[in-house]
Scaffold this motif. Structure first.
Motif, PDB file in Angstrom:
ATOM      1  N   TYR A   8      15.502 -44.837  52.325  1.00 39.93           N
ATOM      2  CA  TYR A   8      15.459 -44.584  53.753  1.00 39.93           C
ATOM      3  C   TYR A   8      14.241 -43.724  54.055  1.00 39.93           C
ATOM      4  CZ  TYR A   8      17.120 -39.827  53.011  1.00 39.93           C
ATOM      5  OH  TYR A   8      17.232 -38.531  52.618  1.00 39.93           O
ATOM      6  N   GLN A   9      13.840 -43.751  55.306  1.00 45.83           N
ATOM      7  CA  GLN A   9      12.743 -42.890  55.734  1.00 45.83           C
ATOM      8  C   GLN A   9      13.330 -41.771  56.559  1.00 45.83           C
ATOM      9  OE1 GLN A   9       9.771 -45.293  57.737  1.00 45.83           O
ATOM     10  NE2 GLN A   9       8.464 -44.986  55.962  1.00 45.83           N
ATOM     11  N   ARG A  10      13.005 -40.579  56.179  1.00 41.77           N
ATOM     12  CA  ARG A  10      13.487 -39.415  56.923  1.00 41.77           C
ATOM     13  C   ARG A  10      12.733 -39.343  58.241  1.00 41.77           C
ATOM     14  NH1 ARG A  10      16.461 -35.016  56.578  1.00 41.77           N
ATOM     15  NH2 ARG A  10      15.599 -33.028  57.249  1.00 41.77           N
ATOM     16  N   GLY A  11      13.479 -39.253  59.324  1.00 43.06           N
ATOM     17  CA  GLY A  11      12.860 -39.250  60.650  1.00 43.06           C
ATOM     18  C   GLY A  11      12.758 -37.876  61.269  1.00 43.06           C
ATOM     19  N   GLY A  12      13.028 -36.828  60.498  1.00 44.50           N
ATOM     20  CA  GLY A  12      12.975 -35.477  61.039  1.00 44.50           C
ATOM     21  C   GLY A  12      14.368 -34.964  61.355  1.00 44.50           C
ATOM     22  N   ALA A  13      14.419 -33.846  62.011  1.00 46.37           N
ATOM     23  CA  ALA A  13      15.699 -33.223  62.331  1.00 46.37           C
ATOM     24  C   ALA A  13      15.703 -32.786  63.787  1.00 46.37           C
ATOM     25  CB  ALA A  13      15.935 -32.020  61.421  1.00 46.37           C
ATOM     26  N   LEU A  14      16.880 -32.688  64.328  1.00 46.98           N
ATOM     27  CA  LEU A  14      17.064 -32.269  65.706  1.00 46.98           C
ATOM     28  C   LEU A  14      18.109 -31.165  65.710  1.00 46.98           C
ATOM     29  CD1 LEU A  14      16.365 -33.048  68.699  1.00 46.98           C
ATOM     30  CD2 LEU A  14      18.469 -34.383  68.656  1.00 46.98           C
ATOM     31  N   ALA A  15      17.781 -30.044  66.324  1.00 49.54           N
ATOM     32  CA  ALA A  15      18.742 -28.950  66.445  1.00 49.54           C
ATOM     33  C   ALA A  15      19.530 -29.155  67.731  1.00 49.54           C
ATOM     34  CB  ALA A  15      18.013 -27.610  66.475  1.00 49.54           C
ATOM     35  N   TYR A  16      20.837 -29.198  67.609  1.00 47.02           N
ATOM     36  CA  TYR A  16      21.724 -29.368  68.762  1.00 47.02           C
ATOM     37  C   TYR A  16      22.488 -28.067  68.966  1.00 47.02           C
ATOM     38  CZ  TYR A  16      25.437 -31.350  71.703  1.00 47.02           C
ATOM     39  OH  TYR A  16      26.318 -31.615  72.720  1.00 47.02           O
ATOM     40  N   LEU A  17      22.134 -27.343  70.011  1.00 43.84           N
ATOM     41  CA  LEU A  17      22.795 -26.087  70.339  1.00 43.84           C
ATOM     42  C   LEU A  17      23.720 -26.346  71.517  1.00 43.84           C
ATOM     43  CD1 LEU A  17      19.640 -25.456  69.490  1.00 43.84           C
ATOM     44  CD2 LEU A  17      20.431 -23.141  69.837  1.00 43.84           C
ATOM     45  N   ALA A  18      24.911 -25.784  71.463  1.00 50.32           N
ATOM     46  CA  ALA A  18      25.866 -26.019  72.542  1.00 50.32           C
ATOM     47  C   ALA A  18      26.648 -24.754  72.849  1.00 50.32           C
ATOM     48  CB  ALA A  18      26.821 -27.148  72.165  1.00 50.32           C
ATOM     49  N   ALA A  19      27.003 -24.621  74.121  1.00 49.09           N
ATOM     50  CA  ALA A  19      27.894 -23.568  74.596  1.00 49.09           C
ATOM     51  C   ALA A  19      29.102 -24.265  75.191  1.00 49.09           C
ATOM     52  CB  ALA A  19      27.199 -22.709  75.639  1.00 49.09           C
ATOM     53  N   TYR A  20      30.266 -23.666  75.006  1.00 47.40           N
ATOM     54  CA  TYR A  20      31.516 -24.294  75.444  1.00 47.40           C
ATOM     55  C   TYR A  20      32.283 -23.331  76.333  1.00 47.40           C
ATOM     56  CZ  TYR A  20      35.993 -26.720  75.055  1.00 47.40           C
ATOM     57  OH  TYR A  20      37.159 -27.389  75.325  1.00 47.40           O
ATOM     58  N   ASP A  21      32.542 -23.724  77.570  1.00 47.05           N
ATOM     59  CA  ASP A  21      33.364 -22.938  78.486  1.00 47.05           C
ATOM     60  C   ASP A  21      34.818 -23.250  78.155  1.00 47.05           C
ATOM     61  OD1 ASP A  21      35.001 -22.143  80.656  1.00 47.05           O
ATOM     62  OD2 ASP A  21      33.308 -22.250  82.042  1.00 47.05           O
ATOM     63  N   VAL A  22      35.513 -22.279  77.562  1.00 49.21           N
ATOM     64  CA  VAL A  22      36.864 -22.521  77.068  1.00 49.21           C
ATOM     65  C   VAL A  22      37.866 -22.738  78.192  1.00 49.21           C
ATOM     66  CG1 VAL A  22      36.490 -21.275  74.909  1.00 49.21           C
ATOM     67  CG2 VAL A  22      37.441 -20.061  76.879  1.00 49.21           C
ATOM     68  N   HIS A  23      37.581 -22.246  79.396  1.00 45.36           N
ATOM     69  CA  HIS A  23      38.517 -22.407  80.508  1.00 45.36           C
ATOM     70  C   HIS A  23      38.368 -23.760  81.199  1.00 45.36           C
ATOM     71  CE1 HIS A  23      39.728 -18.278  80.060  1.00 45.36           C
ATOM     72  NE2 HIS A  23      38.477 -17.898  80.119  1.00 45.36           N
ATOM     73  N   GLN A  24      37.159 -24.286  81.234  1.00 46.72           N
ATOM     74  CA  GLN A  24      36.883 -25.534  81.933  1.00 46.72           C
ATOM     75  C   GLN A  24      36.707 -26.729  80.997  1.00 46.72           C
ATOM     76  OE1 GLN A  24      36.953 -25.478  85.300  1.00 46.72           O
ATOM     77  NE2 GLN A  24      37.416 -23.301  85.087  1.00 46.72           N
ATOM     78  N   ALA A  25      36.646 -26.498  79.696  1.00 49.35           N
ATOM     79  CA  ALA A  25      36.345 -27.549  78.711  1.00 49.35           C
ATOM     80  C   ALA A  25      35.025 -28.220  79.072  1.00 49.35           C
ATOM     81  CB  ALA A  25      37.463 -28.571  78.616  1.00 49.35           C
ATOM     82  N   ARG A  26      34.045 -27.397  79.367  1.00 46.07           N
ATOM     83  CA  ARG A  26      32.736 -27.900  79.764  1.00 46.07           C
ATOM     84  C   ARG A  26      31.700 -27.488  78.725  1.00 46.07           C
ATOM     85  NH1 ARG A  26      28.993 -26.717  84.849  1.00 46.07           N
ATOM     86  NH2 ARG A  26      27.585 -28.456  84.490  1.00 46.07           N
ATOM     87  N   VAL A  27      30.846 -28.435  78.379  1.00 46.16           N
ATOM     88  CA  VAL A  27      29.821 -28.198  77.369  1.00 46.16           C
ATOM     89  C   VAL A  27      28.455 -28.134  78.031  1.00 46.16           C
ATOM     90  CG1 VAL A  27      28.699 -29.176  75.326  1.00 46.16           C
ATOM     91  CG2 VAL A  27      31.159 -29.373  75.605  1.00 46.16           C
ATOM     92  N   PHE A  28      27.656 -27.199  77.565  1.00 42.47           N
ATOM     93  CA  PHE A  28      26.251 -27.087  77.942  1.00 42.47           C
ATOM     94  C   PHE A  28      25.479 -27.197  76.640  1.00 42.47           C
ATOM     95  CE2 PHE A  28      28.825 -24.582  80.749  1.00 42.47           C
ATOM     96  CZ  PHE A  28      28.360 -24.889  82.013  1.00 42.47           C
ATOM     97  N   SER A  29      24.430 -27.984  76.636  1.00 37.10           N
ATOM     98  CA  SER A  29      23.709 -28.121  75.370  1.00 37.10           C
ATOM     99  C   SER A  29      22.206 -28.090  75.583  1.00 37.10           C
ATOM    100  CB  SER A  29      24.101 -29.421  74.671  1.00 37.10           C
ATOM    101  OG  SER A  29      23.593 -30.527  75.384  1.00 37.10           O
ATOM    102  N   HIS A  30      21.549 -27.930  74.456  1.00 36.15           N
ATOM    103  CA  HIS A  30      20.084 -27.945  74.435  1.00 36.15           C
ATOM    104  C   HIS A  30      19.664 -28.523  73.086  1.00 36.15           C
ATOM    105  CE1 HIS A  30      15.946 -26.717  74.885  1.00 36.15           C
ATOM    106  NE2 HIS A  30      16.019 -26.022  73.771  1.00 36.15           N
ATOM    107  N   CYS A  31      18.804 -29.518  73.118  1.00 34.49           N
ATOM    108  CA  CYS A  31      18.257 -30.088  71.882  1.00 34.49           C
ATOM    109  C   CYS A  31      16.857 -29.529  71.683  1.00 34.49           C
ATOM    110  CB  CYS A  31      18.191 -31.606  71.960  1.00 34.49           C
ATOM    111  SG  CYS A  31      19.822 -32.375  71.910  1.00 34.49           S
ATOM    112  N   SER A  32      16.532 -29.256  70.446  1.00 38.20           N
ATOM    113  CA  SER A  32      15.246 -28.660  70.121  1.00 38.20           C
ATOM    114  C   SER A  32      14.779 -29.189  68.771  1.00 38.20           C
ATOM    115  CB  SER A  32      15.395 -27.139  70.068  1.00 38.20           C
ATOM    116  OG  SER A  32      14.210 -26.514  69.651  1.00 38.20           O
TER     117      SER A  32
END
Length: 184
Positions: A8-32
């Motif tokens: 296989y060819q390695r295509g790099g990596a992606l950092a997936y950062l997420a915050a989770y609002d425990v009361h609303q079950a809502r996710v906020f994310s940022h890819c870097s």
């Protein structure tokens, strides 16, 4: 059906950062392209500049001990930028206590597996689409482990540790575990 090749060819990596609002079950994310202070603070900025977080009296950020948000410097950086933000670190090796880790487990099973991506853009697109679907349909996690359950678990652990300690008495020690003293 899919063919798997040992090459296989390695295509790099992606950092997936997420915050989770425990009361609303809502996710906020940022890819870097990488992890670090800047990507983490970008995620924090994304959350803390919108309501209800911007005007909340306190917003707790429960984080693991990752290098981008570890220690007093990270706490200072967060509270300097957002005085209503309070950083709480999970104990080392206990990030499972952080509910965003449950979300990451769901992402692993429903988005990342099987790993059949042809580009990092495809990974990011699939993560974004899943986040939108999740935010539209999710409900807060319901913890079933009560404080009474925790007390019971701690008592069982203490009894187990005491039993182990009694079994590991060094040779020549006059003290015998209570159960053995009556058998003698």
């Amino acid at each position: 059906m899919m063919r798997v090749n040992h090459e296989y060819q390695r295509g790099g990596a992606l950092a997936y950062l997420a915050a989770y609002d425990v009361h609303q079950a809502r996710v906020f994310s940022h890819c870097s392209a990488k992890t670090g202070i800047i990507p983490f603070m970008t995620l924090v900025e994304k959350v803390m500049t919108q309501e209800p977080y911007a005007s909340a009296k306190r917003v707790f950020w429960v984080v693991d001990n990752g290098s981008s948000h570890r220690g007093q410097a990270a706490i200072g950086r967060l509270t300097k930028r957002f005085p209503n933000a309070v950083m709480v670190h999970t104990p080392t090796h206990a990030s499972c206590l952080n509910q965003v880790e449950i979300f990451f487990s769901i992402v692993q099973r429903k988005v990342v597996t099987p790993n059949d991506f042809t580009s990092l853009e495809q990974v990011e697109d699939r993560l974004t689409a899943f986040e939108q679907h999740y935010n539209a349909t999710a409900r807060p996690f319901r913890w079933k482990f009560t404080p009474a359950d925790l007390e019971d678990l701690m008592a069982r652990i203490e009894r187990h540790e005491q039993k182990e300690q009694n079994l590991q008495q060094p040779p020549g020690c006059d003290h015998q575990p209570a159960g053995l003293a009556h058998a003698a």
